[in-house]
Write an enzyme that holds these catalytic residues in place. Structure first.
Site, PDB file in Angstrom:
ATOM      1  N   GLU A 140       9.956   6.224  -3.316  1.00 24.95           N
ATOM      2  CA  GLU A 140      10.387   5.060  -4.111  1.00 24.95           C
ATOM      3  C   GLU A 140      11.898   4.990  -4.304  1.00 24.95           C
ATOM      4  O   GLU A 140      12.392   4.871  -5.412  1.00 24.95           O
ATOM      5  CB  GLU A 140       9.674   5.077  -5.467  1.00 24.95           C
ATOM      6  CG  GLU A 140       8.163   5.045  -5.321  1.00 24.95           C
ATOM      7  CD  GLU A 140       7.421   5.036  -6.657  1.00 24.95           C
ATOM      8  OE1 GLU A 140       8.064   5.194  -7.706  1.00 24.95           O
ATOM      9  OE2 GLU A 140       6.196   4.868  -6.632  1.00 24.95           O
ATOM     10  N   ASN A 181       8.084   7.538   1.472  1.00 23.82           N
ATOM     11  CA  ASN A 181       6.912   6.925   0.830  1.00 23.82           C
ATOM     12  C   ASN A 181       7.365   5.887  -0.200  1.00 23.82           C
ATOM     13  O   ASN A 181       8.296   6.135  -0.961  1.00 23.82           O
ATOM     14  CB  ASN A 181       6.147   8.061   0.110  1.00 23.82           C
ATOM     15  CG  ASN A 181       4.774   7.662  -0.377  1.00 23.82           C
ATOM     16  OD1 ASN A 181       3.960   7.178   0.418  1.00 23.82           O
ATOM     17  ND2 ASN A 181       4.492   7.866  -1.661  1.00 23.82           N
ATOM     18  N   HIS A 212      -0.894   0.193  -3.602  1.00 30.59           N
ATOM     19  CA  HIS A 212      -1.458  -0.109  -4.926  1.00 30.59           C
ATOM     20  C   HIS A 212      -1.600  -1.624  -5.027  1.00 30.59           C
ATOM     21  O   HIS A 212      -0.603  -2.328  -5.183  1.00 30.59           O
ATOM     22  CB  HIS A 212      -0.541   0.415  -6.037  1.00 30.59           C
ATOM     23  CG  HIS A 212      -0.411   1.905  -6.051  1.00 30.59           C
ATOM     24  ND1 HIS A 212      -1.485   2.727  -6.336  1.00 30.59           N
ATOM     25  CD2 HIS A 212       0.646   2.725  -5.826  1.00 30.59           C
ATOM     26  CE1 HIS A 212      -1.070   3.997  -6.284  1.00 30.59           C
ATOM     27  NE2 HIS A 212       0.205   4.022  -5.967  1.00 30.59           N
ATOM     28  N   GLU A 255      -1.605   6.029  -1.143  1.00 28.41           N
ATOM     29  CA  GLU A 255      -2.032   6.012  -2.552  1.00 28.41           C
ATOM     30  C   GLU A 255      -2.922   4.812  -2.818  1.00 28.41           C
ATOM     31  O   GLU A 255      -2.802   4.136  -3.853  1.00 28.41           O
ATOM     32  CB  GLU A 255      -0.807   5.978  -3.485  1.00 28.41           C
ATOM     33  CG  GLU A 255       0.152   7.125  -3.257  1.00 28.41           C
ATOM     34  CD  GLU A 255       1.346   7.106  -4.208  1.00 28.41           C
ATOM     35  OE1 GLU A 255       1.322   6.399  -5.228  1.00 28.41           O
ATOM     36  OE2 GLU A 255       2.318   7.828  -3.912  1.00 28.41           O
ATOM     37  N   ASP A 291      -5.296   2.090  -3.911  1.00 27.33           N
ATOM     38  CA  ASP A 291      -6.251   1.665  -4.934  1.00 27.33           C
ATOM     39  C   ASP A 291      -6.151   0.150  -5.069  1.00 27.33           C
ATOM     40  O   ASP A 291      -5.109  -0.438  -4.809  1.00 27.33           O
ATOM     41  CB  ASP A 291      -6.120   2.412  -6.264  1.00 27.33           C
ATOM     42  CG  ASP A 291      -4.748   2.355  -6.913  1.00 27.33           C
ATOM     43  OD1 ASP A 291      -3.877   1.593  -6.457  1.00 27.33           O
ATOM     44  OD2 ASP A 291      -4.557   3.081  -7.908  1.00 27.33           O
TER      45      ASP A 291
HETATM   46  C1  XIL Z   1       1.111   8.662 -10.910  1.00 29.65           C
HETATM   47  C2  XIL Z   1      -0.055   9.550 -11.327  1.00 29.65           C
HETATM   48  O1  XIL Z   1      -1.226   9.031 -10.792  1.00 29.65           O
HETATM   49  C3  XIL Z   1      -0.143   9.599 -12.839  1.00 29.65           C
HETATM   50  O2  XIL Z   1      -1.112  10.553 -13.232  1.00 29.65           O
HETATM   51  C4  XIL Z   1       1.198   9.948 -13.441  1.00 29.65           C
HETATM   52  O3  XIL Z   1       1.119   9.860 -14.830  1.00 29.65           O
HETATM   53  C5  XIL Z   1       2.288   9.033 -12.936  1.00 29.65           C
HETATM   54  O4  XIL Z   1       2.311   9.068 -11.512  1.00 29.65           O
HETATM   55  N1  XIL Z   1       3.490   6.181  -7.169  1.00 29.65           N
HETATM   56  C6  XIL Z   1       3.498   7.512  -6.868  1.00 29.65           C
HETATM   57  C7  XIL Z   1       2.599   8.443  -7.599  1.00 29.65           C
HETATM   58  O5  XIL Z   1       4.162   7.916  -5.917  1.00 29.65           O
HETATM   59  O6  XIL Z   1       3.151   9.717  -7.743  1.00 29.65           O
HETATM   60  C8  XIL Z   1       2.234   7.902  -8.938  1.00 29.65           C
HETATM   61  O7  XIL Z   1       1.270   8.778  -9.518  1.00 29.65           O
HETATM   62  C9  XIL Z   1       1.726   6.492  -8.832  1.00 29.65           C
HETATM   63  C10 XIL Z   1       2.766   5.582  -8.260  1.00 29.65           C
END
Ligand code: XIL
Length: 497
Positions: free
Chosen positions: A173, A216, A252, A281, A283
């Protein structure tokens, strides 16, 4: 081969990751020829788990894992049954492993790594350089000190897991949202400038030359200003020989940020730069068919891009999701499979029926709840069936009934499970079902039975291994249809052989 870690922890490295699955594919390929099954994925018995189905296509299917849930039986059982890769959700982040300068704590991360290795799962390392979950001591350093702290962090963490991590999210990020295409403000960016990024990747390559090194980010799923900026950076790295092997697209999704129409095209353009792409990641907020469709779109896009090497969902069960109010995952709070699960499995070429009459239980792992109708919002055909009709009289006392059930539906297709019950008073040595396919809807893939036609109707008779049914016993077969909409019920005749 065992590595003794600097912390006295020995880990046995998995000797073979996909050996048993490859062997299974070879055996079942033989079965295809024997029973003339049509199989999209090249295996007659489509694999019945996410991991095995992805592995059949040379990919992994992973999940984020939290160490503190590993002791929960259903959590661990679902993980072990369904997934063949893990990403520690928080345990490898800077605040978890180096809360104080140069004091490293790997216990929680080691727990996940040890678990994954004992099951032969791949491990993604997440993440080394990120503005978030960063201890305040890092932010307060001056530039010279910050650079050496960053290099030390990367080096120590990667060496601890040397040879054990499939891919590391070296940087996470680092770009701003919106149209600027600029780097995001962070201690690294603000004090070290753009050059910290290649410093991080070069340091990472030196620390563990066998790990794939990824950049990422989120909101880079389609072609947009942010993904263009990442694209330009990767292109520049490749041109100048800065080590980078992969781009992770977090994935996401929700109604404000749905799967973009150019998702596959965007994956492909990154791949065309000579890097792997991974969905890291995934979802999707929502429920039912809409959620399932988004998941299918993502999986299909990855499968269509040869350098898309795997997918990871950001958690196993909705109840532990970082956005649990969005119910964004594949298993509900009771570990029951959702419509999204079935959609992903089907897209991967797998099948929930998996060659057993248990059919839709979730791998013996947990609640054993059946999926399909309830969570899809689609109609569950359930009980419509027909008795033995036509084609001669079966021996006295012999009979069967067949029941249709809609497992899941998506745009342009659906999946059906048919259960065949010995409803007579004598044992069955074989059965044949018959039904009328809705016009314009073709069967793409049928498993656990042998497909045919008779008098313009579609037939399916028992496979070699599921024809014998004791009184009251049942078995299932399944099929996927191209076309729609799915019927809400379907009369399926059944006749004993
Ligand atoms: C999130 C986790 O799922 C949570 O448990 C934590 O509180 C915050 O981070 N992008 C990412 C992940 O790269 O590391 C993040 O994970 C979600 C967004």
């Amino acid at each position: 081969m065992t590595e003794q870690s600097p912390h006295g922890r020995g880990r046995t490295k998995p000797a073979r990751r996909h050996g048993p699955r490859i062997a299974l594919a070879a055996v079942t390929t033989g079965a295809v020829a024997a029973v003339s099954l049509i199989a999209l994925s090249g295996t007659a018995h489509a694999a019945s788990t996410l991991g095995a189905s992805a592995a059949a296509g040379g990919r992994y299917f992973g999940t984020a894992v939290a160490a503190n849930h590993l002791g929960e039986a259903s959590y661990a059982a679902t993980l072990d049954a369904e997934f063949n890769a893990v990403t520690p959700e928080n345990e490898m982040k800077w605040d978890a492993v180096e809360a104080s300068r140069n004091t490293f704590t790997f216990s929680a991360a080691d727990q996940i790594v040890g678990h994954a290795q004992s099951k032969g799962m791949k491990i993604r390392g997440h993440t080394l350089v990120w503005y978030s979950q960063l201890p305040s001591w890092v932010s307060s350093l001056n530039a010279t000190d910050l650079k050496s702290a960053m290099d030390n962090h990367i080096t120590q963490v990667m060496r601890h897991y040397k040879g054990e991590i499939y891919a590391w999210d070296v940087a996470n990020e680092a770009f701003q949202d919106g149209g600027s295409g600029a780097r995001r403000s962070s201690p690294f960016q603000d004090k070290l400038g753009d050059g910290y990024m290649e410093e991080a990747f070069r340091t990472a390559r030196a620390a563990d030359p066998d790990a794939k090194l990824c950049y990422n980010d989120y909101n880079i799923d389609g072609v947009n200003a942010k993904s263009n900026a990442v694209y330009a950076m990767v292109k520049d790295f490749k041109a100048r020989g800065v080590p980078i092997d992969c781009v992770g697209l977090q994935g996401h999704f929700n109604s404000q940020s749905p799967v973009p129409g150019d998702y596959q095209q965007n994956l492909q353009r990154f791949a065309d730069l000579g890097v792997d792409v991974q969905i890291t990641e995934l979802d999707v907020a929502g429920s039912g068919t809409a959620q399932a469709n988004s998941y299918s779109t993502v999986v299909n896009a990855c499968l269509a891009v040869s350098r898309c090497t795997g997918m990871t969902v950001w958690g196993i069960t909705d109840k532990y999701s970082w956005r649990s109010g969005d119910t964004p995952l594949l298993f509900d709070g009771n570990y029951a499979k959702k419509a999204a699960y079935t959609a992903v499995l089907t897209a991967l070429g797998g099948s929930d029926s998996g060659g057993t009459s248990a059919g839709t239980t979730n791998g013996g792992t947990s609640a054993g709840t059946t999926n399909g109708g309830t969570s899809t919002g689609t109609t569950n055909g359930g009980t419509t069936n027909g008795g033995a009709t036509g084609g001669g009289t079966p021996p006295a006392g012999q009979g069967c009934t067949a029941a249709f059930r809609l497992v899941s539906a998506w745009t342009g297709g659906y999946q059906v499970e048919v259960s065949v019950l010995n409803s007579g008073s004598g044992a069955l040595s074989g059965w044949t079902t018959a039904w009328t396919q809705p016009s314009g809807q073709t069967i793409a893939n049928l498993w656990n039975a042998v497909q045919g036609t008779s008098d313009g109707r579609t037939t399916a008779h028992n496979a070699a291994y599921n024809g014998q049914l004791a009184v009251g016993a049942s078995t299932t077969f399944g099929y996927v249809v191209n076309g729609g909409p799915p019927p809400t019920s379907l009369t399926i005749d059944c006749q004993s052989a």
